[in-house]
Structures are given as C-alpha cells and as structure tokens.
Motif scaffolding. Structure first.
Motif: not given
Ligand SMILES: [Zn+2]
Length: 516
Positions: A92-93, A120, A125, A127, A133
C-alpha cells in the motif's frame, strides 16, 4: 601430447545446446579459459593431469552459462541500494510511506531518498502515489520513487523544487506530467521525463555504486548468468568509463556488452578485450504515448538510417504493436536504402506482435529480444488490463518462432529480477505469479526457451562464435543446475537450483552446499 586441462567437470548430464552436439555428454574439460573437450568421461579424462582441478557434478545438469541479453547494470546496482517498493515488499501507499520514512531518518540532511519498484496496480489504493503522499513521509529530503517499469517516477515537493519542476513547466516531447485537475499543480507523477529529473539528481558516490555493482554481480552469478548485455538508452562515454573502472577494480564480476545510446553515437570504443567489455548495438527507444509514436516516424527512420548507414547494429525499444510496427518500418527503410546481409538489427521487448507483424520481422531478419519473466511477474496485470484482441499476441514466443524470427531473452532488470529460471518457466509454462495461464498457445519447449538465454542471446550480440553453447574453443562459461530444465515437469523449473557457475574457466560462484 593432448592439451592438459585446468579443470574437468565430470559425472554430469551435459546439455551442450550446440547443433553439432545434439547428443548429451557426460564431461567437459577446460584449459586457458576455453572449452577443450565435451564428451564422455573417457574423452575428458584424457586431458587430466596431476594439476587438473576435478569437479564431480553428481549427475547434475551442466549447461552453457546463461546470457542476460537485456539488462541495465548501473540502474540495477542503484536499485539494489534503493528502498525496495516492489510488490513483494509493499502492499500500500502506507507501506511505501513507512519504508521511505525509515530511510529518510538514516539519510543526512540534503541527501536524496531513492526508492524503486512500485506498481500502482499492486497497491491497495490502486493508484500512483503523489508528491503529497511522499511529503507526509519525507518532508525535508528530496525523494524520488521510480516506477517498476523505469518509465515513470514520483517526486516529492523538495525534489520537484530541486529539479525546477512547477506549474509553469512544459513537458518535453514524449513526456507527460500529471497535474491536479483543479489547481494545475504537478502531482509529482512524471512519465518519460527522466532527462529533466536525472539532471537534478546527483549521481551515487562511486563507493556506493561499487557496492551496488558488487551486489548485482553476485546476484547475476547466483542465477547462473555469466554474461550480460546492457541495453541502457542513455549510455555514453561516461557510463562506459565507469563500467571500465568497475570491471578493472573487480566490482563488476562478469563480462558485458554495453549498448551505446543513440544520442552518444560514435562515443564508445569498440572493446577493451582484457576487461571483457564490448560495445553493443546503438539503442533507440520508441514508445506510444497518448496515441502518438515518439520519436515521430520520419525522425525514427532517420535515426535508424544513421546507425545502419555507419554499418552498426541498431537496437530499438518497442513494446506496443504500433511501436513495433514503426520500428519495423524504420528498419525496412534503412535496408531499402542500403541492403546489408546479417545486420541483426534488434527489437527489444516486442510486447504485442500479431502474426502478420511477426512475418514482417522474420522477412526483415530482425532479432527479437524479449522478457519471458514478464509473463510470470506481470501476467496477472496483463490478464486484467490487456484488451482481448491483443492478449492472443502478448509476448508471442511460439508465433515469433514459427515465423522464423531469431529470439533472445533478458530480464530487463531492475524492471524484473534477473532470474533465468523464472524466465524459462514463463516461456515454457506461460503462467502468472498467481498461477493463471497467460496465453498458453505461445509457450515454447524447454530447449527452445534455453536457447533464448544461450545461443540466441549470443547471436543477438554477434558472439555466437565464442559463447552460447558448449563446444571446443568456446569460452568456458558454465552453469550447473540441480536438475534438467529440459526434462523436469514444467512446474518444477522454477525450483531448480543453481549449484555452480564458471566464468572464463574459473569457478566464480558456488551454492553454499557445494556440488562436489
Ligand atoms: Zn530495458
């Protein structure tokens, strides 16, 4: 008297992968870095003296050392020193932020935080991360997060500032900068804008780079790779000098062919034989972005002609069908202007190629250098995203082979790890990481897949006289595997182990539990 052998590997299942030696052999003798004999135990033993080093292969499989026909040495070395944001490391981010925060804490003020490998589509997410971020994790250092393809990156606000990229920046041709739809501010995501970014990012200090190259060398050898072809489009004399130094000082532990970036055409020397460095093809990148081909087709034709007209080999990066078509067109035009037999112009990747285009490539005698590891690593994303009409022609190994196109393979590392066994599995089993079939009709037989990493890869660099198969007089570059990739069930190919690697007649790598 027979030439005395320095090294004899015996009690082996030898696959010479040489047309003149279709039979399997049992033993191989080496002298002066070259193969002296391949044959029965008795044939090799005739070269034995009291000084000969003997390796009992215990029935394991001995093959020509693997050749990675398309990789990026310095980028791979840098990637091994960067924060790993690949799908195997982060989900994840939030994970990316945690990893970057930890690295920033260990980085002196003003130093760059470098991270690589994000995808991504594999993030929770779904994206790309944004500058904001990254700012949340790395507020005070410039940070650059490179996409796994190497064709995009995200900069945080400090890095954008250092690179002088802001709301007023105009994209270079073929480049794209994502902007916030309401404010027009750059979001930090940059596609094909590395020229601008590279100018702002300081190069790694030599000592760090050398450490990265040592790790990269170790990894190549541990995968059974004994020769690499660096396909970096930005290679010029500076990169060559750096590789020369890294090789001379022993950090780069395997010989290499180094492509020359088109913009640096004519800069590289032909070879430094005692360092095992050779100049490879001249590299041009063609891509499709927003429905356009860059460089434009007339410009591309001129570029290819300039390389071809000098009698050089050209290597064109082309993934999408339109890019491959444009590359083929430019090569055809150059050949029309000045026909040349055995030019071996290369197309790298060739991601989508329907049968008519494959036939055209065969007619033009183009060599396709492709990445079977992508079938495994990216297979699930391809199945989800590639339109049905294209999917049948995705990395169409069987169709290219049937058409008569000469094939070679490489990892494209750092885009994917340089595992040849994963590449063989991708080519033969055509299964993704999650086990889904990825156009099984395009599978190769194991010996055909092996050829892409040995004789085919040597051919792609005009080196088949000295590498790529096991026959007397060729370089003693060897890999010993725990089992026979041409005989085990396809599901077992990936779990074979590399046991021993010989480069130029010297044992360069051994698995921790030795083979003899
Ligand atoms: Zn590449």
């Amino acid at each position: 008297m027979l030439t005395p052998a320095d090294l004899i590997l015996h009690n082996a299942n030898v696959l010479p992968l040489d047309t003149a030696l279709a039979e399997r052999a049992q033993a191989l003798a080496v002298a002066g870095g070259l193969i002296l004999a391949v044959g029965s135990e008795a044939q090799a033993a005739r070269h034995k003296t009291a000084e000969t080093q003997l390796v009992d292969c215990q029935g394991r499989t001995l093959l020509p050392g693997f050749i990675d026909a398309h990789c990026h040495l310095l980028a791979y070395a840098a990637a091994l020193l960067s924060v790993d944001c690949s799908p195997s490391a982060v989900a994840s981010i939030g994970d990316i932020q945690a990893a970057l925060r930890a690295r920033a804490e260990a980085t002196p003020a003003g130093g760059w935080v470098r991270a690589v490998g994000y995808d991504e589509s594999a993030l929770a997410e779904g994206r790309h991360p944004t500058r904001w971020d990254l700012d949340a994790a790395v507020p005070h250092h410039p940070a650059r997060l490179i996409h796994r393809t190497g064709h995009a990156c995200v900069l945080n606000s400090a890095a954008l500032g250092t690179a002088g990229i802001d709301i007023a920046t105009e994209e270079p041709p073929g480049g794209h900068m994502e902007r916030d739809p309401s404010s027009g501010e750059p979001t930090g995501l940059l596609l094909e804008m590395d020229d601008l970014v590279d100018a702002a990012v300081p190069p790694l200090p030599y000592a760090e780079l050398a450490e990265g190259v040592r790790r990269a060398s170790e990894r190549f050898l541990s995968e059974g790779i004994t020769y690499v072809q660096d396909a970096t489009a930005s290679n010029g004399i500076e990169e060559w000098r750096l590789l020369e130094r890294l090789r001379r000082e022993g950090h780069l532990r395997l010989p290499a062919a180094v492509m020359e970036g088109y913009r640096c055409l004519g800069e590289l020397p032909e070879a430094v034989p005692d360092l095992g460095l050779r100049r490879g093809a001249a590299k041009i990148a063609v891509s499709e972005l927003g429905g356009e081909i860059y460089p434009r087709e007339p410009d591309l034709a001129e570029m290819v002609w300039e390389v071809h007209g000098r009698g050089r080999q050209v290597s064109i990066h082309a993934v999408e069908e339109r890019a491959v078509t444009a590359a083929a067109g430019a090569i055809a035009e150059a050949l029309d202007r000045r026909p040349r037999p055995d030019h071996r112009h290369r197309i790298e990747h060739c991601g989508i190629c329907p049968p008519e285009l494959a036939a055209r490539l065969a007619e033009l005698e183009v060599v396709v250098v492709t990445q079977p590891t992508f079938v495994y690593h990216n297979g699930d994303a391809y199945l989800a995203r590639v339109p049905e009409t294209d999917l049948a022609h995705l990395y169409p190994l069987a169709a290219l082979r049937r058409a008569g196109v000469a094939l070679a393979a490489g990892s494209d590392c750092p885009v994917a790890p340089p595992s040849v066994l994963t590449g063989l599995y991708g080519a033969v089993a055509r299964r993704s990481r999650r086990g889904s079939p990825v156009v099984r009709e395009q599978a190769l037989r194991p010996v055909e897949a092996l050829h892409m990493y040995t004789g085919g890869a040597a051919f792609a660099a005009f080196e088949e006289a000295s590498r790529g198969s096991l026959s007397p007089g060729k370089r003693a570059d060897l890999v010993l595997l725990s089992g026979d990739p041409a005989a085990v069930p396809e599901e077992e190919i990936r779990s074979l182990r590399v046991e021993l690697v010989v480069v130029g007649g010297e044992i360069a790598w051994r698995a921790s539990a030795p083979a003899s």
